[in-house]
Scaffold this motif. Structure first.
Motif, PDB file in Angstrom:
ATOM      1  N   PRO A  84       0.817  -1.226   0.000  1.00 31.21           N
ATOM      2  CA  PRO A  84       0.000   0.000   0.000  1.00 31.21           C
ATOM      3  C   PRO A  84       0.848   1.271   0.000  1.00 31.21           C
ATOM      4  N   VAL A  85       0.460   2.250  -0.848  1.00 32.96           N
ATOM      5  CA  VAL A  85       1.164   3.531  -0.929  1.00 32.96           C
ATOM      6  C   VAL A  85       0.158   4.669  -0.824  1.00 32.96           C
ATOM      7  N   LEU A  86       0.654   5.858  -0.480  1.00 33.43           N
ATOM      8  CA  LEU A  86      -0.175   7.057  -0.406  1.00 33.43           C
ATOM      9  C   LEU A  86      -0.280   7.724  -1.771  1.00 33.43           C
ATOM     10  N   PRO A  87      -1.341   8.504  -2.020  1.00 32.11           N
ATOM     11  CA  PRO A  87      -1.433   9.267  -3.275  1.00 32.11           C
ATOM     12  C   PRO A  87      -0.263  10.229  -3.400  1.00 32.11           C
ATOM     13  N   GLY A  88       0.294  10.338  -4.610  1.00 31.24           N
ATOM     14  CA  GLY A  88       1.427  11.234  -4.835  1.00 31.24           C
ATOM     15  C   GLY A  88       1.598  11.545  -6.304  1.00 31.24           C
ATOM     16  N   VAL A  89       2.250  12.681  -6.598  1.00 33.83           N
ATOM     17  CA  VAL A  89       2.439  13.130  -7.980  1.00 33.83           C
ATOM     18  C   VAL A  89       3.830  13.739  -8.129  1.00 33.83           C
ATOM     19  N   ASP A  90       4.545  13.345  -9.180  1.00 32.56           N
ATOM     20  CA  ASP A  90       5.843  13.912  -9.531  1.00 32.56           C
ATOM     21  C   ASP A  90       5.652  15.353 -10.001  1.00 32.56           C
ATOM     22  N   LEU A  91       6.466  16.280  -9.491  1.00 28.47           N
ATOM     23  CA  LEU A  91       6.343  17.691  -9.876  1.00 28.47           C
ATOM     24  C   LEU A  91       7.269  18.076 -11.019  1.00 28.47           C
ATOM     25  N   THR A  92       8.036  17.114 -11.529  1.00 32.14           N
ATOM     26  CA  THR A  92       8.913  17.418 -12.655  1.00 32.14           C
ATOM     27  C   THR A  92       8.087  17.893 -13.838  1.00 32.14           C
ATOM     28  N   ASP A  93       8.462  19.035 -14.399  1.00 36.53           N
ATOM     29  CA  ASP A  93       7.803  19.626 -15.570  1.00 36.53           C
ATOM     30  C   ASP A  93       6.384  20.117 -15.300  1.00 36.53           C
ATOM     31  N   VAL A  94       5.966  20.161 -14.029  1.00 31.94           N
ATOM     32  CA  VAL A  94       4.650  20.726 -13.714  1.00 31.94           C
ATOM     33  C   VAL A  94       4.805  22.236 -13.548  1.00 31.94           C
ATOM     34  N   PRO A  95       4.142  23.058 -14.395  1.00 35.98           N
ATOM     35  CA  PRO A  95       4.264  24.520 -14.285  1.00 35.98           C
ATOM     36  C   PRO A  95       3.722  25.013 -12.945  1.00 35.98           C
ATOM     37  N   ASP A  96       4.237  26.147 -12.503  1.00 35.44           N
ATOM     38  CA  ASP A  96       3.812  26.705 -11.218  1.00 35.44           C
ATOM     39  C   ASP A  96       2.309  26.932 -11.153  1.00 35.44           C
ATOM     40  N   ASP A  97       1.713  27.346 -12.283  1.00 31.41           N
ATOM     41  CA  ASP A  97       0.289  27.662 -12.248  1.00 31.41           C
ATOM     42  C   ASP A  97      -0.593  26.411 -12.206  1.00 31.41           C
TER      43      ASP A  97
END
Length: 660
Positions: free
Chosen positions: A129-142
């Motif tokens: 089991p893992v927690l929800p998560g998202v890679d922020l690489t290449d995610v624009p600030d907005d």
């Protein structure tokens, strides 16, 4: 067969590995930086090779230099310890390439778990089991706000290649999200050479429980039960124990099975730790796999009877795991406290300087893994941990009691430590009852925990210090040296000395002889003095007799008795004029390096705004504006080395603020 091991590390873990090597008859090699030239771990090794330089990047992180050292002395194995190169897959590959045994898992396992993002994906596929998560690489600030909404508030900004609490920020509302991400990236880049970060859902009031796993080259994977590591500051553990006070056998079995499955998925060899968050409802979630020995491994050793370093060496040499590792027992309870050079009362600022005295008493059931000895100097280049003090007992209560006794009797003079905080935590009713989680030090004010120690002995300690100082002056007097200390011909007039304890200034008055009188801050104290020397005072205060020792270094006083110690500083009778500081000056709270300056002369700032960031002991520390103001001058620039008290920014208070 391994015959000579080079330890690619420093401090207490290097000494710990050397200890097992000596027991096994294996030769030892140290590598060291310039500041560590006379460190205990260097002197304990059979051979040592200087790396040159001071910072981690110049020394212990230089894999090629470490390999050159191994080849120079003919070492056939390298033990990486923890931190530095311990989870560097390229370094492990280079060891294998040069025919040197890397005492750790395969490069492939290290690489797979080196990125927390990749680790999450692998474990999720394996059914862990893992927690929800998202890679922020290449995610624009907005778009970051939308990503955080998807993950679910609150969120944790987390360095993908991080560890030890570095590159981590908890964010509870959108306003501080972008700054937290930027700060985590800078810290991760400086500490790990990779600034990749991701967002993960943050569980409130979780426990941090980890499972020790071990694998051999035949493919056997076992777990050695759990460790509870919930007492943390800045996401870094300070107290660990085994077993966990809330993990029963069914939960232990489930977590152990998940950890072993993680090891099988990786084809794991050697020592590793699978870390989990344990939610209040009993659900647990994968955090990461540490592909190395953990700092807190001694608690597992004490309850299992296994030497984990010996197992590492034997497995690396091709031996199978011994039978006792297949069915590990839980013998009693063990608790470990990490002794740091830091100031818990001042936002855990790291402390550097000369350790004039380092002594931890020999208490039954207590083990000390220390990286320092008396006379060592603590550098800002490295982690501030001085030692680990570990206690074992038949029960949790006995282990805690033994650890408290050892810490209370520890003497660390010359440098600020978290010793009193550790005692306060261990004696807190919630800790005693096992009611702990990773937010313990958010709910309980560290200052309150620190103030507990010595409160009932403070009057005796202050009075003893004044009398010992008087005796010291008489002993060194060039005239009338025969006059007994503490006497006055005018009986109504007291001798008065001032001392500072923390933020408080205290006046101590006394006169000895017939009609002896004593006061602390003008309040009479009933006392009987049996003996008084410059080093110790034997006295009765409030009906209790104690022998109180006093050690002095310049104006600093270290005052100790059987179960405690306090630090005092002499208040000069005729204070010298303070060094002039321009009004509005913001100064460095500790030695370090300026990593970022956010403002320039003429800029307007608001109270609480971060104006300068200083890095010390691998952690960033934000210097904030003390008021709404205009920046008058900026005497420092990024990259500048600063000492405590160095002026960083000078502010001029806004006239508009005065008009309001």
């Amino acid at each position: 067969m391994i015959t000579k091991i080079l330890v690619a590390n420093r401090g207490e873990i290097a000494r710990r590995v050397f200890r097992t090597c000596r027991e096994m008859g294996i030769a030892t090699v140290a590598v060291y930086s310039d500041p560590d030239a006379d460190a205990p771990f260097v002197l304990e090794a059979d051979e040592a090779v200087p790396l040159g330089g001071s910072t981690p990047g110049e020394t212990y992180l230089r894999g090629e230099a470490v390999l050159d050292a191994a080849r120079l002395v003919g070492a056939d194995a390298v033990h990486p310890g923890y931190g530095f190169l311990s989870e560097n897959a390229d370094f492990a590959r280079q060891c294998h390439k040069h025919g040197i045994t890397f005492i750790g898992p395969t490069p492939e396992a290290i690489e797979a778990m080196g990125s927390k993002l990749t680790a999450r994906e692998i474990m999720q596929a394996a059914g862990v089991p893992v927690l929800p998560g998202v890679d922020l690489t290449d995610v624009p600030d907005d778009e970051v706000r939308a990503v955080a909404d998807e993950v679910g508030w609150p969120v944790l900004v987390k360095a993908s290649f991080g560890g030890g609490g570095r590159g981590m920020r908890v964010v509870r509302d959108p306003d501080g999200l972008l700054e937290a991400i930027a700060s985590a990236r800078r810290e991760a880049g400086a500490a790990f050479g990779n600034d990749t970060v991701f967002l993960e859902h943050y569980v409130d009031e979780p426990r941090h429980v980890e499972i020790q796993i071990f694998g051999d080259q035949a493919g056997t994977i076992v777990h050695l039960n759990e460790r509870e590591c919930s007492i943390q500051r800045r996401h870094q553990k300070i107290i660990e124990e085994s077993p966990s006070p809330v993990v029963d056998q069914p939960l232990r079995d489930r977590m152990g099975e998940a950890a072993v499955e993680a090891g099988r998925t990786l084809g794991y060899v050697g020592a590793g730790t699978v870390e989990f968050l344990l939610a209040p409802n009993g659900d647990f979630y994968f955090l990461e796999v540490n592909t190395r020995l953990q700092v807190e491994h001694p608690v597992t050793e004490l309850v299992s009877g296994l030497d984990l370093v010996r197992l590492q060496i034997e497995v690396a040499a091709g031996a199978p795991l011994p039978p006792e590792a297949h069915a590990p027992q839980l013998h009693g309870h063990a608790v470990e406290a990490r002794l740091y050079a830091e100031d818990p009362a001042n936002d855990f600022l790291p402390a550097a300087g000369l350790i004039r005295r380092f002594e931890v008493p020999d208490v039954p059931g207590v083990r000390v893994d220390a990286g320092v000895v008396s006379g060592d100097r603590v550098s800002t280049n490295y982690d501030p941990m001085l030692a680990k003090v570990i206690a074992h007992g038949a029960t949790r209560a006995e282990a805690i009691s033994r650890l408290v006794r050892a810490l209370r009797r520890a003497r660390v003079d010359g440098i600020t430590t978290n010793r009193s905080l550790l005692v306060g935590i261990l004696e807190h009713e919630d800790f005693a009852a096992g009611r702990i989680d990773t937010h313990f030090l958010d709910r309980v004010e560290p200052r309150d925990l620190i103030e507990v120690e010595g409160a009932d002995v403070e009057q005796a300690a202050l009075l003893s210090t004044a009398l010992a100082d008087q005796a010291d002056e008489r002993a060194s007097a060039k005239v009338l040296a025969h006059v007994t200390s503490g006497f006055r011909t005018a009986r109504s007039q007291l001798n008065v000395r001032g001392y500072r304890r923390g933020d408080r200034e205290v006046q101590v008055g006394y006169v000895l002889g017939r009609g002896a009188r004593f006061e602390v801050d003008g309040v009479p104290v009933e006392a009987v003095v049996h003996s008084c020397t410059p080093d110790a005072v034997d006295l009765v205060v409030d009906g209790v007799r104690r022998r109180i020792g006093v050690v002095r270094y310049g104006e600093d006083r270290y005052v100790s008795w059987a179960d405690g110690t306090i630090e005092l500083r002499v208040v000069p009778r005729f204070p010298e004029s303070a060094d002039h500081l321009d009004p509005g000056s913001l100064v460095a709270p500790m030695p370090g390096t300026v990593v970022r300056v956010n403002v320039a002369a003429g800029d307007r700032v608001t109270a609480g705004e971060t104006v300068v960031v200083v890095e010390a002991m691998k952690m960033e520390h934000a210097i904030t504006a003390s008021m709404d103001a205009t920046v008058a001058s900026v005497p420092v620039a990024p990259g500048a080395a600063v000492d405590t008290g160095t002026v960083l920014i000078v502010l001029t208070e806004d006239e508009e603020a005065d008009d309001d």
